[in-house]
Write an enzyme that holds these catalytic residues in place. Structure first.
Site, mmCIF file in Angstrom:
data_model
loop_
_atom_site.group_PDB
_atom_site.id
_atom_site.type_symbol
_atom_site.label_atom_id
_atom_site.label_comp_id
_atom_site.label_asym_id
_atom_site.label_seq_id
_atom_site.Cartn_x
_atom_site.Cartn_y
_atom_site.Cartn_z
ATOM 1 C CG PHE A 137 3.595 44.539 61.539
ATOM 2 C CD1 PHE A 137 4.079 43.500 60.752
ATOM 3 C CD2 PHE A 137 4.519 45.286 62.264
ATOM 4 C CE1 PHE A 137 5.450 43.209 60.678
ATOM 5 C CE2 PHE A 137 5.887 45.013 62.213
ATOM 6 C CZ PHE A 137 6.347 43.976 61.411
ATOM 7 N N GLY A 189 14.534 43.614 63.634
ATOM 8 C CA GLY A 189 13.559 44.677 63.866
ATOM 9 C C GLY A 189 14.189 45.986 64.315
ATOM 10 C CE LYS A 193 8.472 55.965 42.134
ATOM 11 N NZ LYS A 193 7.247 56.689 41.740
ATOM 12 C CE1 TYR A 224 8.654 52.620 43.760
ATOM 13 C CE2 TYR A 224 10.155 52.892 45.605
ATOM 14 C CZ TYR A 224 8.962 53.198 44.974
ATOM 15 O OH TYR A 224 8.074 54.086 45.561
ATOM 16 C CB THR A 249 14.413 53.508 62.212
ATOM 17 O OG1 THR A 249 15.194 54.246 61.252
ATOM 18 C CG2 THR A 249 15.275 53.112 63.394
ATOM 19 C CD GLU A 270 19.932 53.374 40.311
ATOM 20 O OE1 GLU A 270 19.661 54.545 40.003
ATOM 21 O OE2 GLU A 270 20.986 53.061 40.897
ATOM 22 N NE ARG A 320 14.430 48.434 49.323
ATOM 23 C CZ ARG A 320 13.517 48.214 50.278
ATOM 24 N NH1 ARG A 320 13.439 47.049 50.864
ATOM 25 N NH2 ARG A 320 12.701 49.166 50.662
#
Ligand code: NAD
Ligand code: UDP
Length: 324
Positions: A202, A218, A160, A156, A221, A158, A153
């Site tokens: 979903f 799951g 930003k 993305y 959050t 770094e 990730r």
């Protein structure tokens, strides 16, 4: 798309990079509704002309197909540059790591250069991902984050973080009137059904009757903001004296399992919930502290989860494959 040149008008002219994307197309609609002319610049790498098809005959709208990681040439008047171009879904930026780094770095440099040359205002669409896998909760703007620069990730996050840094450098060095918005998970019509983000994933699975794929157990959050609220926050920030960074998002937090259960309840599907591996560096919690947005912009979300999710489901319903 339009035969007239929006930049030759008396009306205020906004450039929206990423204007054919999910958020960029909604922002374009809002700016046009506010009486501005809009030039959308997009290379369609994750966006779609379908998102702006309704504007084809609007004389205040122009579309330029262009990669903003190369020099952006816009003749005439430009009053404000909204820089939204970037892959945004984890599966998009994992598939497009170099393009994501380039648009965050070179694309932001070019968009800032355009704003500087035109004497225009500038807003960068940053992200809650600058906080990484956060160690403080909820996240406030003064938190510096917990990002793994060499994880998947990182391309993305770094990009930003660099984008925020160069935005502040242009503000301090060149006096460009800049704004930084840190966007938290936003959903709504015009997301791509298969962009991999949890909301379209979903809803699509529930409508198609295929298993709902919950990553990990799951318990991680997220806090979901409806697109109309988000766009209103961005618009208010761009019109304000504040430079940010300002968090814009809906603080209504839930676990991903709770989100899966809500979707199965609302859609009344036979889809079972299936657990899959948690992606590397997936943030465990995320919730915006929006005190600053309330104080500086008089902004807070108005659309309830139920209302927003039902409108989104109706957008996806005709777009899914029918259950076998
Ligand atoms: P999106 O993928 O729907 O839109 C991004 C748009 O940028 C697409 O139309 C794509 O084709 C375009 N683009 C990408 N690289 C480009 C380039 N080099 N040149 C020109 N156009 C290019 O994603 P989105 O959800 O609308 O995200 C928009 C912006 O908001 C992104 O900068 C993203 O990082 C930020 N953001 C979004 C969210 C969210 O929840 N939607 C959260 C945080 C930040
Ligand atoms: N997620 C999931 N199933 C999916 C897609 C996503 O459980 O099919 C999870 C993902 O691991 C993350 C959360 O949902 O914890 C939000 O993922 P999304 O890709 O929407 O964006 P993120 O918030 O991670 O940038």
């Amino acid at each position: 798309m339009s035969s007239q040149d929006p930049s030759s008008s008396e009306k205020s002219v906004s450039v929206v990079t990423g204007g054919a994307g999910f958020l960029g197309s909604h922002l374009t609609d809002r700016l046009l509704a506010e009486g501005r002319k809009v030039i959308a610049v997009d290379n369609l790498i994750t966006g779609s002309k379908e998102n702006i098809a309704h504007l084809a005959d609007n004389p205040d709208f122009e579309f330029i197909e262009h990669d903003v990681s190369t020099f952006i040439d816009i003749p005439g008047r430009v009053d404000f540059v909204y820089h939204l171009a970037s892959p945004a879904s984890p599966i998009d930026y994992l598939e497009l790591p170099i393009q994501t780094l380039k648009v965050g770095a070179l694309g932001t440099h070019n968009a800032l250069g355009l704003a500087k040359a035109k004497g225009a205002g500038f807003l960068i669409a940053s992200t809650s991902e600058v906080y990484g896998d956060p160690l403080i909760h909820p996240q406030t703007e003064d938190y510096w984050g917990n990002v793994n620069p060499i994880g998947p990730r990182g391309v993305y996050d770094e990009a930003k973080r660099f984008a925020e840094a160069i935005t502040m450098a242009y503000r301090r060095t060149h006096g460009v009137d800049t704004k930084i918005v840190r966007i938290f998970n936003t959903y709504g019509p015009r997301m791509r059904l298969r962009d991999g983000r949890v909301v379209p994933a979903f809803i699509g699975q529930a409508l198609e009757g295929t298993p709902i794929t919950v990553f990990g157990d799951g318990s991680q959050t997220r806090s979901f903001c409806f697109v109309r609220d988000l766009i209103d926050g961005i618009y208010r920030l761009s019109m304000s004296d504040s430079s940010g960074p300002v968090n814009i998002g809906n603080p209504a937090e839930m676990t991903i399992l709770q989100f899966a259960e809500k979707i199965t309840e609302i859609i009344d599907t036979s889809s079972p919930i299936e657990f899959r591996d948690l992606p590397e560096d997936d943030p465990k919690v995320r919730q915006p502290d929006i005190s600053l947005a309330k104080e500086l912009l008089g902004w807070e979300p108005k659309v309830s989860f139920d209302e927003g999710i039902r409108e989104t489901i109706e957008y996806f319903r005709p777009r899914v494959d029918k259950p076998a």
